[in-house]
Design a protein around this motif. Sequence first.
Motif, PDB file in Angstrom:
ATOM      1  N   ARG A 302       0.841  -1.206  -0.202  1.00  0.00           N
ATOM      2  CA  ARG A 302       0.002  -0.027   0.161  1.00  0.00           C
ATOM      3  C   ARG A 302       0.936   1.271  -0.044  1.00  0.00           C
ATOM      4  O   ARG A 302       0.338   2.383   0.233  1.00  0.00           O
ATOM      5  CB  ARG A 302      -0.955   0.091   1.348  1.00  0.00           C
ATOM      6  N   LEU A 303       2.193   1.037  -0.159  1.00  0.00           N
ATOM      7  CA  LEU A 303       3.217   2.262  -0.287  1.00  0.00           C
ATOM      8  C   LEU A 303       4.172   2.315  -1.608  1.00  0.00           C
ATOM      9  O   LEU A 303       5.210   2.047  -1.454  1.00  0.00           O
ATOM     10  CB  LEU A 303       4.011   2.175   0.905  1.00  0.00           C
ATOM     11  N   PRO A 304       3.255   2.454  -2.686  1.00  0.00           N
ATOM     12  CA  PRO A 304       3.972   2.220  -3.841  1.00  0.00           C
ATOM     13  C   PRO A 304       5.000   3.534  -4.156  1.00  0.00           C
ATOM     14  O   PRO A 304       5.891   3.203  -4.874  1.00  0.00           O
ATOM     15  CB  PRO A 304       2.488   2.474  -4.974  1.00  0.00           C
ATOM     16  N   ALA A 311      13.546   2.133  -5.070  1.00  0.00           N
ATOM     17  CA  ALA A 311      13.924   1.584  -6.275  1.00  0.00           C
ATOM     18  C   ALA A 311      14.926   2.777  -7.079  1.00  0.00           C
ATOM     19  O   ALA A 311      15.789   2.397  -7.700  1.00  0.00           O
ATOM     20  CB  ALA A 311      12.675   1.243  -7.243  1.00  0.00           C
ATOM     21  N   GLU A 312      14.492   4.018  -6.985  1.00  0.00           N
ATOM     22  CA  GLU A 312      15.367   4.931  -7.540  1.00  0.00           C
ATOM     23  C   GLU A 312      16.519   5.001  -7.011  1.00  0.00           C
ATOM     24  O   GLU A 312      17.660   5.555  -7.703  1.00  0.00           O
ATOM     25  CB  GLU A 312      14.489   6.170  -7.748  1.00  0.00           C
ATOM     26  N   ARG A 368      10.005   7.660 -12.207  1.00  0.00           N
ATOM     27  CA  ARG A 368      10.513   6.450 -13.383  1.00  0.00           C
ATOM     28  C   ARG A 368       9.928   5.099 -13.157  1.00  0.00           C
ATOM     29  O   ARG A 368       9.880   4.397 -13.990  1.00  0.00           O
ATOM     30  CB  ARG A 368      11.978   6.250 -13.195  1.00  0.00           C
ATOM     31  N   TRP A 369       9.488   5.052 -12.044  1.00  0.00           N
ATOM     32  CA  TRP A 369       9.097   3.595 -11.761  1.00  0.00           C
ATOM     33  C   TRP A 369       7.565   3.346 -11.546  1.00  0.00           C
ATOM     34  O   TRP A 369       6.958   2.501 -11.127  1.00  0.00           O
ATOM     35  CB  TRP A 369       9.541   3.096 -10.370  1.00  0.00           C
ATOM     36  N   LEU A 370       6.825   4.242 -12.439  1.00  0.00           N
ATOM     37  CA  LEU A 370       5.383   4.199 -12.702  1.00  0.00           C
ATOM     38  C   LEU A 370       5.277   3.274 -13.691  1.00  0.00           C
ATOM     39  O   LEU A 370       6.046   3.062 -14.599  1.00  0.00           O
ATOM     40  CB  LEU A 370       4.776   5.676 -13.266  1.00  0.00           C
ATOM     41  N   GLN A 374       8.218   1.785 -16.512  1.00  0.00           N
ATOM     42  CA  GLN A 374       9.022   0.662 -16.393  1.00  0.00           C
ATOM     43  C   GLN A 374       8.746  -0.345 -17.752  1.00  0.00           C
ATOM     44  O   GLN A 374       9.823  -0.895 -18.235  1.00  0.00           O
ATOM     45  CB  GLN A 374       8.501  -0.349 -15.376  1.00  0.00           C
ATOM     46  N   LEU A 375       7.601  -0.461 -18.343  1.00  0.00           N
ATOM     47  CA  LEU A 375       7.340  -1.379 -19.618  1.00  0.00           C
ATOM     48  C   LEU A 375       7.966  -0.891 -20.692  1.00  0.00           C
ATOM     49  O   LEU A 375       8.089  -1.555 -21.532  1.00  0.00           O
ATOM     50  CB  LEU A 375       5.587  -1.423 -19.678  1.00  0.00           C
TER      51      LEU A 375
END
Length: 462
Positions: A302-304, A311-312, A368-370, A374-375
């Motif tokens: 729940r903490l995206p 990740a960054e 960047r990690w939306l 990422q795809l």
Amino acid sequence: MRLPPGPPARRFGLSAYPIFTGDRLGALARLARDYGDIVMFRVGSQRMALLNHPDYVEDVLVTQATSFKKGRALERAQRLLGNGLLTAEGEAHLRQRRLVQPSFHRQRIVGYADTMVARASRMGESWRDGEEFDVTAQMNQLTLTIVGDTLFGTNVESEAKSIRQALTDVFDLFPLTMSPLAPLLERLPLPMVRRYERAQAMLDRLIYRIIDERRQHPSDRGDLLSMLLLAQDDEDNGVRLTDKQIRDETMTLFLAGHETTANALTWTWYLLAQHPLVERRLHEEIDSVLGDRAARPEDAARLPYTRMVLAEAMRLYPPAWGIGRRALEDVEIGGYTIPRGTVVLFSQYLLHRDARFFPQPERFDPDRWLPERQLARPKFAYFPFGGGNRVCIGESFAWMEGILVLATLARRWRLERVDSRPVPMKALITLRPASPVRMRTRLRRVASDTASALTPLTAHDS
């Protein structure tokens, strides 16, 4: 046979070795800049190749993985780690991975979450507003106690400082171990060799003490050490694992399980202190999800944005900055032949900062990690935990720990830089800060759930 391009041997022969080890990241970056995505060079008599494209990393780790074995760094690491999960090859590696895997199943990791939060809460309760400290040391102490509690059922908090110093002495020997002359140099009474020997002896005493204490009071506590003590070696008529076998597995996971996460958290705090808008969004998410309560296992999902921040940070400062493999046969990659015996290298640090895959690569941008962004990238443009059949077994554990620890501490605290000068990197076995990361605490608010956050952990903590 079409060999990759590269510098003349006279430039990267034995005489150039100190340059390569002194600024490893800079040397690799120059090779990629000057010669492209596949570069061949020599260090002494060893032929080496740098691969600097996600497709080539996938070739080595996945598509043609059976044509490679572990590289020189892992071979040399056997001196410390023995024949544990990280250094084993072939069937031995598969057998050991099957042995350790149950400790990292999702349900088991969820069970570790309460300990992660409780330990982080205790550390946060010990901080004082305006206090200054080296955040690297704090994060190492925290992750070390979490690994001790969750995987080995023991409290090593009082020994955290000694363990940190021992690891520093071990890691400082890394450049020497990569030298073509390492087998000779390691036999000489050099000061760093002596420090390494004392450090390894200290770590061995700690691990064997933990094993001995558990053998004297045998019980299945559901942790990794219990599984190792109760496991049977199927290749030896069901005989129990020896203390040496257990020591090798324990040492590997004990060290790898806290050092990398501590570094990731340290660099995350360092970056947050320089980017107030990112820090504000992080706090808004944490406040919205947690409010005044302690984090729970389900909060990791729940903490995206918290995960995106982590990740960054691992993109810019990957805890494992490079991977090596040795070719077992001639291999075709990118239209070139990689001859048998060549050590191939690829660097998370270089690829994570490659503008082809990460525009404005030096910029700290968690967005960047939306998912849609990422795809749009190749899979192996980002691989902080490696890949293929040797992907880090503790990846899920590390994500859970990183998110919950960061959220728990950031719920109450901000950390600000004491010194505005950039902190240099030290690329040894892991990507460590080369100097203390001095930070000052700033209290955000006083939580109302102090009592629940400090719920006793396990009996051995009393």
